[in-house]
Design a protein around this motif. Sequence first.
Motif, PDB file in Angstrom:
ATOM      1  N   TRP A   1     -39.508 -82.033 -19.907  1.00 36.52           N
ATOM      2  CA  TRP A   1     -40.387 -81.894 -20.367  1.00 36.52           C
ATOM      3  C   TRP A   1     -41.516 -80.750 -19.390  1.00 36.52           C
ATOM      4  O   TRP A   1     -41.302 -80.573 -18.128  1.00 36.52           O
TER       5      TRP A   1
ATOM      6  N   ARG B   1     -47.742 -78.424 -24.117  1.00 28.70           N
ATOM      7  CA  ARG B   1     -46.841 -79.243 -23.028  1.00 28.70           C
ATOM      8  C   ARG B   1     -45.692 -78.963 -23.846  1.00 28.70           C
ATOM      9  O   ARG B   1     -46.201 -78.833 -25.510  1.00 28.70           O
TER      10      ARG B   1
ATOM     11  N   ASP C   1     -50.944 -87.239 -20.502  1.00 27.60           N
ATOM     12  CA  ASP C   1     -49.193 -87.017 -19.685  1.00 27.60           C
ATOM     13  C   ASP C   1     -48.837 -88.302 -18.457  1.00 27.60           C
ATOM     14  O   ASP C   1     -48.218 -89.136 -18.707  1.00 27.60           O
ATOM     15  N   LEU C   2     -50.270 -89.010 -19.068  1.00 28.56           N
ATOM     16  CA  LEU C   2     -50.659 -90.062 -17.896  1.00 28.56           C
ATOM     17  C   LEU C   2     -51.125 -91.415 -19.060  1.00 28.56           C
ATOM     18  O   LEU C   2     -52.479 -91.276 -19.185  1.00 28.56           O
TER      19      LEU C   2
ATOM     20  N   ASP D   1     -53.940 -86.428 -26.581  1.00 29.92           N
ATOM     21  CA  ASP D   1     -52.188 -86.442 -25.785  1.00 29.92           C
ATOM     22  C   ASP D   1     -52.175 -86.350 -23.928  1.00 29.92           C
ATOM     23  O   ASP D   1     -51.335 -85.442 -24.299  1.00 29.92           O
TER      24      ASP D   1
ATOM     25  N   LEU E   1     -53.342 -83.106 -15.416  1.00 26.20           N
ATOM     26  CA  LEU E   1     -53.254 -83.705 -15.625  1.00 26.20           C
ATOM     27  C   LEU E   1     -53.810 -83.968 -17.294  1.00 26.20           C
ATOM     28  O   LEU E   1     -55.189 -85.054 -16.869  1.00 26.20           O
TER      29      LEU E   1
ATOM     30  N   ARG F   1     -44.138 -88.177 -21.587  1.00 21.95           N
ATOM     31  CA  ARG F   1     -45.454 -88.622 -20.786  1.00 21.95           C
ATOM     32  C   ARG F   1     -45.617 -90.417 -19.796  1.00 21.95           C
ATOM     33  O   ARG F   1     -44.050 -90.565 -20.449  1.00 21.95           O
ATOM     34  N   TRP F   2     -45.713 -90.247 -19.202  1.00 20.28           N
ATOM     35  CA  TRP F   2     -45.734 -90.845 -18.029  1.00 20.28           C
ATOM     36  C   TRP F   2     -46.274 -92.989 -18.405  1.00 20.28           C
ATOM     37  O   TRP F   2     -47.142 -92.622 -18.705  1.00 20.28           O
TER      38      TRP F   2
ATOM     39  N   LEU G   1     -42.704 -81.538 -15.338  1.00 22.21           N
ATOM     40  CA  LEU G   1     -43.192 -83.297 -15.637  1.00 22.21           C
ATOM     41  C   LEU G   1     -42.415 -83.912 -15.890  1.00 22.21           C
ATOM     42  O   LEU G   1     -42.399 -85.119 -15.238  1.00 22.21           O
TER      43      LEU G   1
ATOM     44  N   ARG H   1     -44.203 -89.369 -25.646  1.00 18.83           N
ATOM     45  CA  ARG H   1     -45.246 -88.361 -26.913  1.00 18.83           C
ATOM     46  C   ARG H   1     -43.272 -87.777 -27.278  1.00 18.83           C
ATOM     47  O   ARG H   1     -43.401 -86.906 -28.050  1.00 18.83           O
TER      48      ARG H   1
END
Lengths: 747, 174, 88
Positions: free
Chosen positions: A25, A33, A215-216, A213, A163, A277-278, A13, A245
């Motif tokens: 990550w 994750r 990712d994006l 939680d 994701l 995270r993004w 990631l 995160r």
Amino acid sequence: MPEKRNELRGWLLDIFPDEQGLTVWVLGEDGKRQALHHDFSISFYVAGTASQLRELWKWLLLQPENPRLSREERCDLFIGNISVLAVELVYPSDLSPLFNRTSQTFPNLTYYNADIPITLQYAARYNVFPLAGCEIKIDMQAHITDIRSIHSPWELDLPLPPLSVLSLEPECDPFHATPTKVHIQTPQARFTLSLEPARVFIISLCALLKRHDPDLILSAWGDTWLLPRLLQMSKETGIDLPLNRDPDQSIKHRDARTYYAYGQVIHRGKQVLLAGRWHIDIHNAVMYHDYGLEGIWELARVTGLPVQTVARVSPGTGISSMQIVTALKEGVLAPWRKQQAEHTRSIMDLIRSDMGGLVFQPTIGLHRDVAEIDFISMYPSVMARFNISPETILPGIRDQNTDLPATSTEQGLIPKTLEPLLRKRIAIKMQLLTISKWDMRYKTYKAQSAAHKWLLVTCFGYLGYKNARFGKIEAHEAVTAYGREALLRAKEAAEDMGFTVLHMYVDGLWVQKKGSNKVQDLQPLLDEILNRTGLPIALDGIYRWISFLPSRLNKNVPVANRYFGVFQSGEIKCRGIELRRHDTPKFISEIQNEVLELLARSPDADHISEYLPKIQSLIDGKLYDLRHQRIPLEKLIVRQTLSRPVNEYRVPSPAAVAVRQLEGAGKFLRPGQTVRFIYTLGEPGVYAWDLEQALDPKKVSVHVYKTLLDRAMETVMQPFVSMQAQPFLPLFFSDVGNTSINFSSLL
Amino acid sequence: MNILPIIHTGKMIAVTSSRETREQITTLTAELALRGAVTVLDGGNRFAAYQAIRMLRMRTHNVEEAANRIFVRRAFTCHQMLTLLETSRSLPQPYIILDMLATFYDENVSLQEVDRLLEHCLVQLDRLRMTAPVVISLTRHPERLFLFERIRSQVDHIIEVEIPYPIISQPALF
Amino acid sequence: MGRTLPSITQEFQQEEASFARFRRALRRSDQVALDDLFALARQHLAAAAYAAHALPFETFLLCMLLEEHKEVMKLKQHIEESRARKEE
């Protein structure tokens, strides 16, 4: 099986330096994750005279970062093998501070690999890339000992990690009005939360972040408004908001910037980047409207840049990153600063080289059964096919047979970088031609293709960019020289085979031949062009009819890129007319589009007159709506991008007036940003859309919008007007200017 | 102003750049090309090649031959300007450096860095003028005046063109 | 990197503008003819660019001549056709 425990499969990631190495990550196959540690030493290299390097060596020994020093032989792309001082650091986060001090203390030395993003270094060393499925070996402390990608970024249909996405969207554009609510979309539900009271909102958001939680975090105006606002609210309420995160990292903020690229002023808003995270702001992401998330994933894979970076990068950075990774993999040094300067040449040589692609003037008027053929990614194909690269070009030398700039034979850095990308692009194009539009992969391929196109287009420009590490003006010029040659050879091939060439534009030709109106009729020509140029060329389509338009100012002067036509499939293609322009109000562009669609229904150009009554009633209806305030104000908005600060506008253009109105209301715009306004009655004639107070629809200037509509109609109707009523009648129907014609006379 | 009579080997002449002087520099380039080779190092990306050729046309039938005696190299950054100078050979042929400071006015390059680069450039200019005359055209930048002053202190002549007061040559009609 | 030389279109416009004084002193009807000549030459700007001639104006003159000759050929054909029709 003890070995099993030490192995992990998952998706890559994110990577960033921490205090003692790298944090990697990973989204595990099991859905977990986790942040892993990876030791990653990193080096920069220095070239100079022996005595300079001895002095530097002594100085470096005293530095607190305690670098490991050695003398090595390394390859400079332009010079070949050179002796350098290698400065190796155990902790990658030490590189930047040590290098900054070194370059300030020893400014006259040549530095290499000094400012390369860590992700690119990592991508080159381990052959991995963001979003790659990886096999990772770890030791007892969860430290990575080895990492390997299962796929190559050049494969088609790469699987995407599962994701988890959280979307945050303020109810309205914060520049237009202050939002009070935020629409939230979790993997399960969509709902709206009020921003006030702040405490309740922040607590709810915290709970959502913990539960899902993500990712994006996909936001609207998150960079420029929402995330800064949320962080402010978190500070005011004293409630910690875990946007990151990774708890050990801080949130990164980047300032807004304005730059000039490809003939345009571009504004990028400030940025909020998260760790672990993004965060992607759909309004601050590059080309988001064009290729969306699928395009961003693809760019991250092929460039090796982190997802959050690649979503926001300036043109050139993507392709430059690919070149750097190629260089690192090949053991070639990446210079810190470009050192190349132009070679000496006579002005006659300058005159022959300093020009772009060939842009012809089309034959004005309406033409039937016209085929458009285009070279596929012409400039990148030229670079790959003819080995054009800054180090392969032989300045001042021309090929004896072709009189084109000569290149050396060993494959250059740029062709090496482009080849797999071009191959993937063509493979995707082939897929798009064969699969159905309803195939699950269709949208993904389209987005990937758009992302590739963006990289390939910037590749050519970047070769000539003054600060490009691997750029060289002579190579940039050579690309255009080969492009011109290819276009002329294509023209000759077409004429030899009995075609009339109606138009040529850099990499495309419009040709016509009696009886040649089927795909198979064109195949021999395509084969012949491929044979003569060595470059792939494809049929874009056959037009039932196409109209090349003259200049607005002089009806005898053709304009290279102003035309519209209908393919045999019924698809409309147009360039340079109102509906393609970003500043045309929706009201106008939608009508123009509807008219074109009506015209497109005609099986051929001879039956167009049958559609004129429908067009007339369409326009009459729209004008009635306009006069009776039935057009939503949003559709009357004119959008203009500011090319300079407002005080530099000499004449107060409508855009400048609107910007001033906004400034009066405390809203400021910078060059590269867009101002929105509506034409109104009386002085000053415009009303900025983003002013607090809504505009009274009665104040809209019907006259101005009618004039704009007339012009748009004149553009699309004039080929048919001149066809029916000779001599040429410049206006379709109009009460502007002193010419007007009676529409009914055409029927 | 005529620069031609005052240029000699060993001499470095600076001309402040304006619309008028640009034309004069172009004329000078053409004049020099009629006599032999001349090298233009262009820092402003604006060498008026076509004008130079038109001037040659007025003086000679062998336009292309004379044009082939004008050599050009362009710098697009101040680092490239230094590289250009460092890699220019000491030849018995005049050098014309157009808009020498244009790239030094790039805000993205620090004052310290442009200062350092200019010092190195001056060393190179001194080397070049040992074998041939050097003519530099340059502009002032209000925030980086020291660069202009530094060059001014190194040259033998500085020609600053004053904008002539408009003279009414035609008698009034009424 | 921006280009150093003006584009062929800019060069063409400059050349056209440099004849402003000449044009001004022409009769109105001759002005129209002159404007036509320049407009005709414009059609061949791509070829003029590719030619990369030291003196672009010479190429522009040739462009005008080319268009004039096309016109002459067209008229010639026209006359011959009508003559042939008459003789029939």
